[in-house]
Scaffold this motif. Sequence first.
Motif, PDB file in Angstrom:
ATOM      1  N   LEU A  59     -21.731  -7.243  33.391  1.00 19.14           N
ATOM      2  CA  LEU A  59     -20.849  -8.299  32.909  1.00 19.14           C
ATOM      3  C   LEU A  59     -21.497  -9.667  33.046  1.00 19.14           C
ATOM      4  N   GLY A  60     -22.330  -9.854  34.041  1.00 25.55           N
ATOM      5  CA  GLY A  60     -23.063 -11.111  34.155  1.00 25.55           C
ATOM      6  C   GLY A  60     -23.937 -11.354  32.932  1.00 25.55           C
ATOM      7  N   ARG A  61     -24.640 -10.325  32.485  1.00 22.75           N
ATOM      8  CA  ARG A  61     -25.478 -10.439  31.276  1.00 22.75           C
ATOM      9  C   ARG A  61     -24.631 -10.703  30.042  1.00 22.75           C
ATOM     10  N   LEU A  62     -23.511 -10.006  29.948  1.00 26.25           N
ATOM     11  CA  LEU A  62     -22.657 -10.146  28.767  1.00 26.25           C
ATOM     12  C   LEU A  62     -22.029 -11.534  28.677  1.00 26.25           C
ATOM     13  N   VAL A  63     -21.609 -12.060  29.823  1.00 24.90           N
ATOM     14  CA  VAL A  63     -21.022 -13.400  29.830  1.00 24.90           C
ATOM     15  C   VAL A  63     -22.062 -14.445  29.461  1.00 24.90           C
ATOM     16  N   GLU A  64     -23.278 -14.262  29.941  1.00 23.44           N
ATOM     17  CA  GLU A  64     -24.353 -15.198  29.603  1.00 23.44           C
ATOM     18  C   GLU A  64     -24.643 -15.187  28.106  1.00 23.44           C
ATOM     19  N   ARG A  65     -24.561 -14.006  27.512  1.00 25.38           N
ATOM     20  CA  ARG A  65     -24.878 -13.891  26.086  1.00 25.38           C
ATOM     21  C   ARG A  65     -23.733 -14.377  25.195  1.00 25.38           C
ATOM     22  N   HIS A  66     -22.497 -14.007  25.527  1.00 21.54           N
ATOM     23  CA  HIS A  66     -21.381 -14.255  24.606  1.00 21.54           C
ATOM     24  C   HIS A  66     -20.521 -15.459  24.968  1.00 21.54           C
TER      25      HIS A  66
END
Length: 264
Positions: A59-66
């Motif tokens: 989720l950390g990666r996803l939040v950074e991307r989106h």
Amino acid sequence: MADDRPILMFDSGVGGLSVLAPTRALLPQASFVYVADNGGFPYGIRSEAEIAARVPALLGRLVERHRPRLVVIACNTASTIALTAVRAALDLPVVGTVPAIKPAAALSKSRAIGVLGTDATVRQPYVDDLSARFASDCLVIRHGSARLVELAEAKLRGEATDPADYAEVLAGLLGQPGGERIDTVVLACTHFPLVEEELARAAPRPLRFVDGGPGIARRVAHLTEGQDWPAESKGEFVFTAPAEAGDALRTELAARGLGTLSTL
């Protein structure tokens, strides 16, 4: 002023679509990014340690991307194990999913309710706590089923499923001591409302099924009250690992406003 930030919904597979539907109904102007962690699927048979490590990092990666305005963990298993860690790691609102034991207890006339979830969810102490707080005067019987998750995924892919499989899952719940008293069943996995009709047809008697989707939708609407929204709502479906989405699944996703497919 238009605000293009989406709502990010996260699940191990397509189960969170049962949360997306009521949320979209309350917030038709919102944009959504739906993430299916097919790279880690299925969560229900994984260890708590695996899920606790995987979900916050992903989720950390996803939040950074989106760059979403809010995250919904539309997965009971991930929520009961990793919600606290995710909230500590992310600097934005995070809404979790918990078994709908409170509304089920309020509805039950027989004072006996079933909790149908994954193995990982039904064994969590969190379920003990919910039962003690909201269903202390009820008999609460649990049953874990990985098979029902597979059936829901198969249905969304357009594959035929066997009614006997649903009857077998219900037998695992209703066949336990006291199971004959159950009148209300908590669908404690977001996949399970997707096959509620099949479960109802397979049930040996009328049962009321309850899930947490509408409550989550109300919570998201409350947390985003007064915010600006995109000039045009959009929807994207994201896989965490390469996957072949067939025509049936693409059609189902498009019907839910998720016309764009991508891979993390």
